[in-house]
Structures are given as structure tokens and as C-alpha cells.
Motif scaffolding. Structure first.
Motif, PDB file in Angstrom:
ATOM      1  N   ILE A  44       0.851  -1.188   0.000  1.00 30.45           N
ATOM      2  CA  ILE A  44       0.000   0.000   0.000  1.00 30.45           C
ATOM      3  C   ILE A  44       0.882   1.231   0.000  1.00 30.45           C
ATOM      4  CG2 ILE A  44      -1.719   1.299   1.307  1.00 30.45           C
ATOM      5  CD1 ILE A  44      -2.774  -1.388   2.324  1.00 30.45           C
ATOM      6  N   HIS A  45       0.649   2.105  -0.986  1.00 24.26           N
ATOM      7  CA  HIS A  45       1.431   3.334  -1.115  1.00 24.26           C
ATOM      8  C   HIS A  45       0.738   4.527  -0.449  1.00 24.26           C
ATOM      9  CE1 HIS A  45       4.185   1.332  -3.847  1.00 24.26           C
ATOM     10  NE2 HIS A  45       3.132   0.854  -4.474  1.00 24.26           N
ATOM     11  N   SER A  46      -0.602   4.569  -0.562  1.00 21.05           N
ATOM     12  CA  SER A  46      -1.346   5.664   0.056  1.00 21.05           C
ATOM     13  C   SER A  46      -2.813   5.279   0.172  1.00 21.05           C
ATOM     14  CB  SER A  46      -1.207   6.960  -0.750  1.00 21.05           C
ATOM     15  OG  SER A  46      -1.791   6.817  -2.023  1.00 21.05           O
ATOM     16  N   VAL A  47      -3.501   5.973   1.072  1.00 25.65           N
ATOM     17  CA  VAL A  47      -4.938   5.780   1.259  1.00 25.65           C
ATOM     18  C   VAL A  47      -5.583   7.157   1.293  1.00 25.65           C
ATOM     19  CG1 VAL A  47      -6.756   4.860   2.747  1.00 25.65           C
ATOM     20  CG2 VAL A  47      -4.556   3.668   2.579  1.00 25.65           C
ATOM     21  N   ASP A  48      -6.605   7.345   0.476  1.00 27.06           N
ATOM     22  CA  ASP A  48      -7.357   8.605   0.440  1.00 27.06           C
ATOM     23  C   ASP A  48      -8.764   8.355   0.942  1.00 27.06           C
ATOM     24  OD1 ASP A  48      -5.219  10.009  -0.805  1.00 27.06           O
ATOM     25  OD2 ASP A  48      -5.835   9.193  -2.736  1.00 27.06           O
ATOM     26  N   PHE A  49      -9.300   9.320   1.693  1.00 28.06           N
ATOM     27  CA  PHE A  49     -10.678   9.278   2.153  1.00 28.06           C
ATOM     28  C   PHE A  49     -11.426  10.424   1.484  1.00 28.06           C
ATOM     29  CE2 PHE A  49      -8.228   7.294   5.484  1.00 28.06           C
ATOM     30  CZ  PHE A  49      -8.992   6.193   5.841  1.00 28.06           C
ATOM     31  N   ALA A  89      -2.376  -2.904  13.401  1.00 29.99           N
ATOM     32  CA  ALA A  89      -3.304  -3.219  12.323  1.00 29.99           C
ATOM     33  C   ALA A  89      -3.774  -1.967  11.586  1.00 29.99           C
ATOM     34  CB  ALA A  89      -4.517  -3.985  12.860  1.00 29.99           C
ATOM     35  N   LEU A  90      -3.629  -0.793  12.199  1.00 29.55           N
ATOM     36  CA  LEU A  90      -4.096   0.454  11.592  1.00 29.55           C
ATOM     37  C   LEU A  90      -3.250   0.810  10.378  1.00 29.55           C
ATOM     38  CD1 LEU A  90      -6.077   2.848  11.758  1.00 29.55           C
ATOM     39  CD2 LEU A  90      -4.391   3.995  13.187  1.00 29.55           C
ATOM     40  N   ILE A  91      -3.922   1.003   9.243  1.00 26.26           N
ATOM     41  CA  ILE A  91      -3.244   1.396   8.006  1.00 26.26           C
ATOM     42  C   ILE A  91      -3.454   2.878   7.740  1.00 26.26           C
ATOM     43  CG2 ILE A  91      -3.224   1.101   5.494  1.00 26.26           C
ATOM     44  CD1 ILE A  91      -3.929  -1.845   6.003  1.00 26.26           C
ATOM     45  N   ALA A  92      -4.684   3.358   7.911  1.00 25.89           N
ATOM     46  CA  ALA A  92      -4.991   4.761   7.621  1.00 25.89           C
ATOM     47  C   ALA A  92      -6.212   5.185   8.427  1.00 25.89           C
ATOM     48  CB  ALA A  92      -5.255   4.954   6.130  1.00 25.89           C
ATOM     49  N   SER A  93      -6.326   6.500   8.651  1.00 26.88           N
ATOM     50  CA  SER A  93      -7.474   7.028   9.382  1.00 26.88           C
ATOM     51  C   SER A  93      -7.766   8.452   8.924  1.00 26.88           C
ATOM     52  CB  SER A  93      -7.206   7.000  10.889  1.00 26.88           C
ATOM     53  OG  SER A  93      -6.069   7.781  11.201  1.00 26.88           O
ATOM     54  N   GLY A 118       8.198   5.180  -3.780  1.00 30.59           N
ATOM     55  CA  GLY A 118       9.391   4.437  -4.165  1.00 30.59           C
ATOM     56  C   GLY A 118       9.141   2.936  -4.162  1.00 30.59           C
ATOM     57  N   SER A 119      10.028   2.197  -4.777  1.00 28.63           N
ATOM     58  CA  SER A 119       9.820   0.756  -4.909  1.00 28.63           C
ATOM     59  C   SER A 119       9.795   0.040  -3.565  1.00 28.63           C
ATOM     60  CB  SER A 119      10.900   0.149  -5.809  1.00 28.63           C
ATOM     61  OG  SER A 119      12.181   0.367  -5.245  1.00 28.63           O
ATOM     62  N   ASN A 120      10.453   0.578  -2.553  1.00 30.44           N
ATOM     63  CA  ASN A 120      10.437  -0.045  -1.232  1.00 30.44           C
ATOM     64  C   ASN A 120       9.605   0.730  -0.228  1.00 30.44           C
ATOM     65  OD1 ASN A 120      12.017  -2.316  -1.808  1.00 30.44           O
ATOM     66  ND2 ASN A 120      13.885  -1.097  -1.654  1.00 30.44           N
ATOM     67  N   ASP A 121       8.924   1.807  -0.673  1.00 31.51           N
ATOM     68  CA  ASP A 121       8.078   2.585   0.216  1.00 31.51           C
ATOM     69  C   ASP A 121       6.685   1.975   0.228  1.00 31.51           C
ATOM     70  OD1 ASP A 121      10.150   4.344   0.627  1.00 31.51           O
ATOM     71  OD2 ASP A 121       9.497   5.730  -0.923  1.00 31.51           O
ATOM     72  N   GLY A 122       6.136   1.813   1.397  1.00 33.23           N
ATOM     73  CA  GLY A 122       4.774   1.312   1.480  1.00 33.23           C
ATOM     74  C   GLY A 122       4.569   0.423   2.686  1.00 33.23           C
ATOM     75  N   ARG A 123       3.348   0.101   2.885  1.00 31.79           N
ATOM     76  CA  ARG A 123       2.929  -0.805   3.960  1.00 31.79           C
ATOM     77  C   ARG A 123       2.575  -2.137   3.308  1.00 31.79           C
ATOM     78  NH1 ARG A 123      -0.118  -0.753   8.898  1.00 31.79           N
ATOM     79  NH2 ARG A 123      -0.712  -2.920   9.215  1.00 31.79           N
ATOM     80  N   TYR A 124       3.223  -3.214   3.719  1.00 32.84           N
ATOM     81  CA  TYR A 124       2.986  -4.530   3.132  1.00 32.84           C
ATOM     82  C   TYR A 124       1.869  -5.235   3.899  1.00 32.84           C
ATOM     83  CZ  TYR A 124       7.399  -3.623   0.838  1.00 32.84           C
ATOM     84  OH  TYR A 124       8.400  -3.056   0.093  1.00 32.84           O
TER      85      TYR A 124
END
Length: 173
Positions: A44-49, A89-93, A118-124
Motif C-alpha cells: 500500500i502506497h497511500s490511502v485517500d478518504f 493493524a491500523l493502516i490509515a485514518s 518508491g519501490s520499497n516505500d509502502g505498507r505490506y
């Protein structure tokens, strides 16, 4: 650490809030993206609400019908409701505030919803679902919260996959 299998893509899910102080839940199925046998994970690179009113053309403050706030969270484990920011467990809020003067603002929700591109940036994520919780304190008339998850599919090394799987399982206890 990870080898990309896909370019970035977007997963979306919408939650409709129709009653005040009632938690509403939804899920995003990741079964097609995560494969334990191949050590395949979702990065996961980003989460938008996105907050909208009863329809796409109705302003959220019109649908709120008075002062209140809308809160939403995305987690990778089913906690059955909202979690504190220290929960792994929280990814985004997100938290949107509305007052009677039709003023909209974001609350002090400082959790990072953008993990970088980036290629290594993110939440797996190696779990098979993302869980969405949303709630409003306003006397709602169908407030819609859309969650947009920007992600890619990656293959992890054996040690990295095992570490994430253990962390995810340990976070469930």
C-alpha cells in the motif's frame, strides 16, 4: 526486500452512513492479490478518504444536517471497531469535523496515509482483507465515505514475508 509484480493500481470501497453514532463496516477483498505460496503481498502506497453527501452532487455538510464529525479507519485485521493509533493493524485514518456555521475542517489526525511511491516505500499487507470502520456523530442523511487504496503487488523474500506474517498474527492477539 520486494520485487514489484505490477504497477500501482487503485482499490475502492464506499461506506454509507445513515444513522448517527452507529459504526458501519465494509471490507476490501484482497484474496486475488495476496498469495502465501508465492510470498505475494499487497504494497500500500497511500490511502485517500473522500467524504460526500447523499449523492455525488450533494455537499457533505448538507447531508450532515448540523454539527458533528465523521471518522473512518482502515485496518488489516478485523478489530470489530475503531482502534488507537498505536495498533499495528491500523493502516490509515481520517476525521472530518463540521460545525453549524458550515465550516469543514480536518481534526488532529496525524497518522501517515501516504507511505511514499518508491519501490520499497509502502505498507505490506499479507492478510486477505482490509477492514473499513466509519461513524458519524451528526444527524446524518446518508453520508458517503469512499476509501481509495493505491497499491501494487509485490513478491517478498522468504524472511521478509515470514516477518510480516508473524507481525500480523502477533498483532491479532
Amino acid at each position: 526486500m520486494a520485487t514489484k509484480k505490477t504497477s500501482m493500481f487503485t482499490l475502492t470501497e464506499r461506506v454509507t452512513l445513515s444513522a448517527a453514532n452507529t459504526e458501519t463496516f465494509a471490507t476490501i477483498d484482497l484474496g486475488s492479490y495476496v498469495d502465501v505460496g508465492d510470498r505475494q503481498a499487497l504494497q500500500i502506497h497511500s490511502v485517500d478518504f473522500i467524504f460526500q453527501g447523499a449523492t455525488g452532487a450533494v455537499a457533505v455538510n448538507t447531508s450532515m444536517g448540523g454539527s458533528g464529525h465523521v471518522v473512518a479507519q482502515v485496518t488489516d485485521l478485523n478489530r470489530g471497531g475503531f482502534v488507537f493509533a498505536n495498533d499495528r493493524a491500523l493502516i490509515a485514518s481520517a476525521d472530518l469535523i463540521h460545525d453549524n456555521d458550515a465550516f469543514l475542517s480536518m481534526n488532529a489526525d496525524l497518522y501517515p496515509d501516504n507511505y511514499g511511491k518508491g519501490s520499497n516505500d509502502g505498507r505490506y499487507v499479507v492478510n486477505d482483507q482490509l477492514y473499513i470502520s466509519a461513524l458519524t456523530t451528526a444527524h446524518a442523511s446518508n453520508i458517503n465515505v469512499t476509501v481509495r487504496v493505491n497499491a501494487s503487488i509485490v513478491t517478498l523474500g522468504a524472511k521478509d514475508f515470514m516477518a510480516i506474517a508473524i507481525q500480523s498474527t502477533a498483532a491479532d492477539n
